[in-house]
Design an enzyme around this catalytic site. Sequence first.
Site, PDB file in Angstrom:
ATOM      1  N   HIS A  42      17.858 -93.945  -9.976  1.00 38.69           N
ATOM      2  CA  HIS A  42      18.322 -95.331 -10.109  1.00 38.69           C
ATOM      3  C   HIS A  42      18.917 -95.839  -8.800  1.00 38.69           C
ATOM      4  O   HIS A  42      20.095 -95.605  -8.517  1.00 38.69           O
ATOM      5  CB  HIS A  42      19.371 -95.375 -11.234  1.00 38.69           C
ATOM      6  CG  HIS A  42      19.779 -96.748 -11.646  1.00 38.69           C
ATOM      7  ND1 HIS A  42      20.231 -97.021 -12.908  1.00 38.69           N
ATOM      8  CD2 HIS A  42      19.830 -97.929 -10.976  1.00 38.69           C
ATOM      9  CE1 HIS A  42      20.540 -98.306 -13.000  1.00 38.69           C
ATOM     10  NE2 HIS A  42      20.309 -98.876 -11.827  1.00 38.69           N
ATOM     11  N   HIS A 167      18.533-101.751 -19.035  1.00 35.46           N
ATOM     12  CA  HIS A 167      19.904-102.160 -18.716  1.00 35.46           C
ATOM     13  C   HIS A 167      20.404-102.764 -20.017  1.00 35.46           C
ATOM     14  O   HIS A 167      20.017-103.876 -20.394  1.00 35.46           O
ATOM     15  CB  HIS A 167      19.926-103.198 -17.591  1.00 35.46           C
ATOM     16  CG  HIS A 167      21.310-103.694 -17.285  1.00 35.46           C
ATOM     17  ND1 HIS A 167      21.909-103.499 -16.056  1.00 35.46           N
ATOM     18  CD2 HIS A 167      22.228-104.346 -18.036  1.00 35.46           C
ATOM     19  CE1 HIS A 167      23.133-104.014 -16.071  1.00 35.46           C
ATOM     20  NE2 HIS A 167      23.350-104.548 -17.273  1.00 35.46           N
ATOM     21  N   HIS A 221      22.760 -96.164 -16.838  1.00 31.57           N
ATOM     22  CA  HIS A 221      24.222 -96.277 -16.694  1.00 31.57           C
ATOM     23  C   HIS A 221      25.011 -96.383 -18.005  1.00 31.57           C
ATOM     24  O   HIS A 221      25.683 -97.377 -18.269  1.00 31.57           O
ATOM     25  CB  HIS A 221      24.609 -97.418 -15.755  1.00 31.57           C
ATOM     26  CG  HIS A 221      23.785 -98.688 -15.857  1.00 31.57           C
ATOM     27  ND1 HIS A 221      23.534 -99.325 -17.032  1.00 31.57           N
ATOM     28  CD2 HIS A 221      23.166 -99.425 -14.896  1.00 31.57           C
ATOM     29  CE1 HIS A 221      22.806-100.400 -16.807  1.00 31.57           C
ATOM     30  NE2 HIS A 221      22.567-100.479 -15.522  1.00 31.57           N
ATOM     31  N   ASP A 294      22.826 -95.631  -9.092  1.00 32.07           N
ATOM     32  CA  ASP A 294      22.880 -97.098  -9.182  1.00 32.07           C
ATOM     33  C   ASP A 294      23.372 -97.653  -7.835  1.00 32.07           C
ATOM     34  O   ASP A 294      24.162 -98.614  -7.797  1.00 32.07           O
ATOM     35  CB  ASP A 294      23.782 -97.544 -10.342  1.00 32.07           C
ATOM     36  CG  ASP A 294      23.456 -98.960 -10.802  1.00 32.07           C
ATOM     37  OD1 ASP A 294      22.603 -99.615 -10.169  1.00 32.07           O
ATOM     38  OD2 ASP A 294      24.056 -99.408 -11.786  1.00 32.07           O
TER      39      ASP A 294
HETATM   40  O1  DOR Z   1      26.338-103.789 -10.823  1.00 28.74           O
HETATM   41  C1  DOR Z   1      25.122-103.899 -10.800  1.00 28.74           C
HETATM   42  N1  DOR Z   1      24.475-104.159  -9.647  1.00 28.74           N
HETATM   43  N2  DOR Z   1      24.439-103.768 -11.925  1.00 28.74           N
HETATM   44  C2  DOR Z   1      23.137-104.095 -11.991  1.00 28.74           C
HETATM   45  O2  DOR Z   1      22.593-104.074 -13.060  1.00 28.74           O
HETATM   46  C3  DOR Z   1      22.417-104.537 -10.808  1.00 28.74           C
HETATM   47  C4  DOR Z   1      23.077-104.094  -9.574  1.00 28.74           C
HETATM   48  C5  DOR Z   1      22.561-104.833  -8.370  1.00 28.74           C
HETATM   49  O3  DOR Z   1      21.348-104.854  -8.184  1.00 28.74           O
HETATM   50  O4  DOR Z   1      23.366-105.378  -7.613  1.00 28.74           O
HETATM   51 ZN    ZN Z   2      21.113-100.683 -11.338  1.00 28.59          ZN
END
Ligand code: DOR
Ligand code: ZN
Length: 407
Positions: A42, A167, A221, A294
């Site tokens: 991710h 998500h 997440h 992430d």
């Molecule tokens: O905090 C986040 N940032 N959650 C997401 O789902 C996308 C990500 C982003 O791409 O900035």
């Molecule tokens: Zn993400």
Amino acid sequence: MSELKKIQTTDGHRIDCTIPDGETDVIDASYLMLFPALIDPHVHFRTPGAEYKEDWTTASKAAIRGGVTTVLDMPNNSPSCSTIFTLDAKEELVQKQLLEAKIPLRHAFYLGADKRHLQEIPQLSHRVAGLKIYMGSSTGELLVDDPSALLDAFQICAENDLLVAVHAEDEALLKERGELYSGRSDPAVHSKIRSPEVAAIAVEQAIRLAEKTKARLYIAHVSSSAELALIRAAKKQGLAVYAETTPHHLFLDESAYETLGTLALVNPPLRSKKEQEALWEAIHDETIDTIGTDHAPHTLEEKKKPYGSAPSGFPSIEFYFPLLLNAYAEKRLSLEQIVSLTHTRPQEIFRLPLNDDIVAVDLEIERTIEASMIRSKAGWSPYLGRTLKGWPIYTACQGRLFDLAKL
Ligand code: DOR
Ligand code: ZN
């Protein structure tokens, strides 16, 4: 031909291992432990459309420094990666950037679910890591929140044996709670608006769709005990449901708003210590399958904007492995669990080809995270100032050995 020799494996065996590399001489790795290189399922490496936040020349270095040689990149680009055309264009750009960086980072992309383009999925299913569905809005324009489009997306994925990654935050409840708290502008309200219930409602809906269509489901997440209870039950029922959590949900909690302010914003948000403990328990009972960083870089200038304008997301792929190794030093995780979460389970769930990439780690070394260690364009980290024990020293990716002190 260089040698990385007398390497100790995680089960205590000492082996000799030879890695072809024209550039380096013999390395004394007798004090290092060998791990299979990490797979990060991710990441948001921001190409195309937001290269000022990150691109693959910088992110590939950050990944290798974190012991990661395979990444699965999210589709919330600009334009979103949700068609044959945008997928081809993205691959071309990424290849160029990796060539420029001279880093053969293994990668695959998720296709973004867009209800206008679901018919393109069958032709693309063999080329992508999965279909990413944003059930609630986050960064970017991707969103599928109407039940019939969601059912179609799950159905098409099931028919084409493509993993659905979600998500999971419920858009309607998110909006309702946003209005409820509209008078507040302190960043901690983010965790109130995007409450555990917002995530759990969407997780429940996704699990029911997976049950109905027989699609394989990957829940990104996971951050709360309410989601975990649903996932545990789904697994017990024999459904092909997999759960990911993130380093920030394991190593940061909502007290970070006090020190980091808007820098602490992320979707789904940071939770209470109690919720965090539930994540650790779920690692131990294997409800959680993987850890995905992430890695979602935004510039410091953007992150420092007032609540409402500041974007959500953290960089930090560089510190993914050190954070976990430090948890091992603190006896919160075993080395076997680290390998399972960061390599074996992602390899199995995403059906990635096996490879012999490795990371050689010094389990004893302690370092404090400083800005000079960051390779991401974001240039900041929520973990600055933390001292961690256990750091990767070399990463081998597709036969190339990287001395991390020089990268
Ligand atoms: O905090 C986040 N940032 N959650 C997401 O789902 C996308 C990500 C982003 O791409 O900035
Ligand atoms: Zn993400």
